[in-house]
Design an enzyme around this catalytic site. Structure first.
Site, PDB file in Angstrom:
ATOM      1  N   TYR A 121      -6.385  20.245  24.853  1.00  0.00           N
ATOM      2  CA  TYR A 121      -7.931  20.881  24.189  1.00  0.00           C
ATOM      3  C   TYR A 121      -8.202  21.903  25.414  1.00  0.00           C
ATOM      4  O   TYR A 121      -7.943  21.643  26.545  1.00  0.00           O
ATOM      5  CB  TYR A 121      -8.787  19.839  23.844  1.00  0.00           C
ATOM      6  CG  TYR A 121      -9.696  20.054  22.821  1.00  0.00           C
ATOM      7  CD1 TYR A 121      -9.023  20.516  21.368  1.00  0.00           C
ATOM      8  CD2 TYR A 121     -11.000  20.081  22.777  1.00  0.00           C
ATOM      9  CE1 TYR A 121      -9.810  20.646  20.485  1.00  0.00           C
ATOM     10  CE2 TYR A 121     -11.756  20.566  21.481  1.00  0.00           C
ATOM     11  CZ  TYR A 121     -11.209  20.863  20.337  1.00  0.00           C
ATOM     12  OH  TYR A 121     -11.692  20.927  19.328  1.00  0.00           O
ATOM     13  N   TRP A 123     -11.052  22.817  26.712  1.00  0.00           N
ATOM     14  CA  TRP A 123     -12.239  22.568  27.676  1.00  0.00           C
ATOM     15  C   TRP A 123     -11.897  21.960  28.812  1.00  0.00           C
ATOM     16  O   TRP A 123     -12.708  21.663  29.749  1.00  0.00           O
ATOM     17  CB  TRP A 123     -13.300  21.945  27.004  1.00  0.00           C
ATOM     18  CG  TRP A 123     -14.044  22.707  25.708  1.00  0.00           C
ATOM     19  CD1 TRP A 123     -13.558  22.467  24.507  1.00  0.00           C
ATOM     20  CD2 TRP A 123     -14.998  23.605  25.908  1.00  0.00           C
ATOM     21  NE1 TRP A 123     -14.134  23.449  23.653  1.00  0.00           N
ATOM     22  CE2 TRP A 123     -15.432  24.369  24.457  1.00  0.00           C
ATOM     23  CE3 TRP A 123     -15.767  24.236  26.880  1.00  0.00           C
ATOM     24  CZ2 TRP A 123     -16.292  24.777  24.223  1.00  0.00           C
ATOM     25  CZ3 TRP A 123     -16.949  24.804  26.685  1.00  0.00           C
ATOM     26  CH2 TRP A 123     -17.276  25.429  25.287  1.00  0.00           C
TER      27      TRP A 123
END
Length: 771
Positions: A121, A123
């Site tokens: 992901y 982030w």
């Protein structure tokens, strides 16, 4: 570039939640201090220095004992223990790198690269080089490819929808007025899902300074009014003095239809824009007025569904069609069953209003969902770590991972395509935490037993680590040197390593390079460059790209000394939706905004037909299920974390109640259950149960409870009571619709009661259990 100085020193660093100065003493990070010129600094970095050496920090490679003893294979079978219910054995880097390399080669040889799922992901780090998603994807591409995912848990439904009907997400963003433009030209912002202050504290890729709250205040001071449709009063900053319409969760589309019906039935809609700049008004109007189905979508109809006051909604409709108005939707309203409908109907309402394509008005695409949304957007091109090309064509919508693992070979629909789930034998996860952002965690735990092997890079012994076979300890942002440029943020920030990684911790790049060496792929993966050389190369490429726009960026040493560099506002094209009024088409089949989409209609999906509609969710406050589960659960972003990051740090833990995630509930709901502030309570439904700490407030609609995402999942036993308060134990793992297949967390009903007896301890912040 990578070693923190001895003695006392200060170096710059950057995160997704702000730009900081790291204060170091004798090589030990002491504090992360916000920059003096940040008008509204974010406190999320409080306590991170101590978290770097907390008991839960991973410092050695670990392998699950059951996997070591029995070899690869589905967990919980053939004498194998279950993932999430085992102990771990420490190994040295050479041995564990060889294990990973051998297992990757086994899966590639026996099952093909499509049997590898490259989970990640975006982030994991604000850095341009130490970006976990880029690192693992480059590595897997070099090794022959992997099954990938598309879209995000945050915005899947709106992203797919806008590609089909509005020219794409970026076109909608480029057409969204900024708060400063609204201050100059606007009069009213109607925000479905709100403009939550917690969301303005973070930005993908980083924030140089928190300017969004200042810009919002300027708009309010200029006389702009704000109306927030949300079950939570706190979904707008206090200084906005916003009108609060406390609607039932999941009824936003019905409310917009009611507003639109009032405007159209009184003849005040922008018929010229609807017929010249939009496609399909003639197909939608009969549905709106009731000619198509016998149900006029009146204000009264909408209020029966939403629980709002008809007179209040009628007054709002009168303002929308007579004043320059922004119709905004947050990400939260589309993370629900039929989540494609609210943004589609918001586009339609904005087109009806007369404000679409005019300065300071129109559609506010995810306004308030991130710091950048509603702000001046920097178009400075920035270099990124190259991922290469993935030869494997298989992919899934990101929120369908449990379906993929549980149903290999099963066909499914996505965005007009008929696809099939691959048979995944190995999951390799670097960055992100599926045991935070996926729905129905007990179902995910069952699915997670199916692969032969699960490999993760992690900082701490969190829930993802405790459900992995091979755990590789990774450095945090504070232990790496890099540079950051937030997505469309007007600042470039230096990130200088402020602490040495503890124990045997390595960067993601170093971990993957060690495995690549065992596979004979080292030079292909590293490109012959060291980490420092890669950072320098990416920065030089960024300087070159800026130079093509006549922008001179400083050399590295100057950037480090300054810590942060403001980027100029490069010339940008005007609003694409404004261009529609001038005859310039957008990137849809018709070249216009598509209120009716022939393409979507042709897919034949009843859960997402060819124009915006109200569909009744399975779980909402109008459902018969309320007899058993009478409370609607909303589970937005937390106030004291970014997603689940650093939940063990002091700032996040200071917000816990009785050591657990706080749950907000209305005084009436608390009183009827004999609950007081600070009590430990149990939330439950047919999918699972969690404990949380009660916070009682009138700032939430009765019948609704709020439990933020991101508390590290901590089941007392596999599939049992979660002691810590992760709401995704309770949420439904079903797609928003057949079109986008996004997450539908906000369509969720629960019951809540006082927990009696001694509550179990929260253990997830402790070390990984070892043999």
């Amino acid at each position: 570039m990578t070693s923190p100085a001895r003695g006392r020193s200060t170096v710059p660093t950057a995160t997704h939640w702000g730009s900081y100065l790291a204060e170091i003493e004798d090589g030990v990070l002491q504090r992360l201090v916000p920059r003096d010129d940040d008008p509204v600094p974010n406190g999320l970095s409080d306590g991170i220095p101590k978290a770097l050496t907390a008991p839960g920090r991973l410092t050695r490679p670990m392998v699950r004992r059951g996997w070591l003893e029995h070899g690869p294979g589905p967990a919980g079978t053939g004498g194998r223990s279950a993932r999430g219910d085992d102990v771990y054995v420490p190994l040295d880097w050479d041995e564990v790198s060889a294990l990973v390399a051998d297992e990757l080669n086994r899966v590639r040889t026996e099952h093909g690269n499509r049997a590898i799922y490259g989970g990640s992901y975006g982030w994991g780090s604000a850095g341009r080089f130490h970006h976990p998603q880029s690192q693992i994807h480059r590595f897997l591409n070099v090794a022959g490819g992997y099954t990938s995912s598309v879209d995000t848990y945050s915005s899947a439904a709106i992203s797919v929808l806008l590609r089909r009907v509005a020219g794409g997400f970026q076109t909608a963003m480029d057409s969204t007025p900024t708060f400063d433009e609204i201050a100059r030209h606007g009069s009213l912002v109607v925000a479905f899902g709100g403009l939550a202050p917690r969301n303005h504290r973070v930005n993908d890729g980083g924030i140089g300074a928190h300017l969004s709250p200042v810009a919002q205040r300027r708009a309010r001071d200029a006389g702009v009014d704000f109306a927030v449709i949300s079950p939570l009063r706190a979904d707008a900053a206090e200084f906005l003095d916003a009108q609060w319409l406390a609607a039932r969760p999941g009824t936003d589309t019905a409310i917009m239809l009611g507003l639109a019906h009032h405007i159209v039935s009184t003849g005040r809609h922008d018929l010229d824009f609807l017929t010249t700049c939009c496609e399909g008004w003639d197909r939608f109007e009969p549905y709106l007025l009731g000619a198509a189905d016998g149900v006029p979508k009146t204000i009264e109809w909408a209020c029966d569904i939403s629980g709002l006051d008809p007179d209040e909604l009628r007054r709002l409709a009168d303002r929308i069609c007579t004043e320059r108005t922004v119709i905004a939707t947050s990400y939260s309203v589309q993370r629900a069953e039929f989540g494609e409908q609210p943004p589609w109907m918001a586009l339609t309402l904005a087109a009806i209003s007369g404000s679409m394509g005019r300065p300071g008005g129109g559609f506010g695409c995810a306004m308030g969902a991130l710091h950048r949304n509603g702000m001046r957007l920097s178009k400075m091109p920035v270099a990124a770590f190259p991922q290469g090309v993935n030869p494997v064509r298989d992919y899934i919508p990101v929120a369908r991972i449990a379906d993929m693992l549980l149903h290999p070979g099963e066909e499914f629909d996505y965005d007009g395509h008929r696809l099939a789930y691959p048979d995944i034998r190995l999951v390799y996860w670097v960055g992100g935490n599926p045991f935070h952002h996926h729905q129905d965690l007990n179902r995910l735990v069952r699915a997670w037993q199916r692969p032969d092997t699960v490999i993760v890079h992690e900082h701490f012994a969190n829930s993802l680590t405790r459900h992995a076979d091979i755990v590789l300890p990774a450095a945090t942002f504070a232990e790496r040197t890099d540079f950051a440029v937030g997505r469309e943020d007007p600042f470039l920030s230096a990130m200088v390593a402020a602490a040495a990684p503890p124990g045997e911790v390595r960067t993601d790049h170093a971990i993957l390079a060690g495995i690549a060496a065992k596979m004979g792929l080292l030079d292909e993966f590293t490109g012959g460059l060291s980490e420092d050389e890669w950072v320098a190369d990416l920065y030089r490429r960024t300087q070159d790209r800026a130079g093509r726009h006549d922008v001179e960026l400083p050399d590295w040493d100057t950037l480090v000394a300054a810590g942060r560099w403001e980027l100029p506002d490069l010339p940008r094209p005007g609003s694409p939706y404004r261009g529609l009024r001038e005859g310039r088409p957008i990137g849809t089949p018709s070249g216009r905004l598509e209120i009716f989409s022939a393409a979507i209609d042709s897919f034949g999906h009843d859960d997402c037909p060819g124009h915006p509609v109200w569909r009744e969710p399975v779980e909402w406050l109008g459902s018969p299920l309320t007899e058993r589960f009478p409370l609607a659960l909303v589970s937005g972003q937390p106030d004291r974390r970014l997603h689940s990051q650093f939940d063990l740090a002091a700032h996040s833990r200071a917000g816990k109640v009785a050591g657990r995630e706080p749950v907000l509930l209305h005084p009436d709901d608390a009183a009827s259950r004999g609950i007081s502030d600070g009590d430990v309570v149990r939330l439950f439904n047919d999918r699972g149960q969690v404990l949380a700490g009660a916070v009682i407030s009138a700032d939430i609609r009765p019948g609704v409870v709020r439990l933020s995402t991101g508390a590290w999942y901590d089941p007392v036993e596999p599939g049992g009571l979660d002691a810590h308060g992760n709401p995704n134990v309770l949420t439904r793992d079903v797609g928003t619709s057949t079109l986008a297949q996004g997450p539908s967390a906000h369509s969720c009903l629960v019951q809540l009661e006082l927990f009696t007896g001694a509550p179990p301890p929260v253990r997830v912040f402790g070390p990984l259990p070892t043999a």
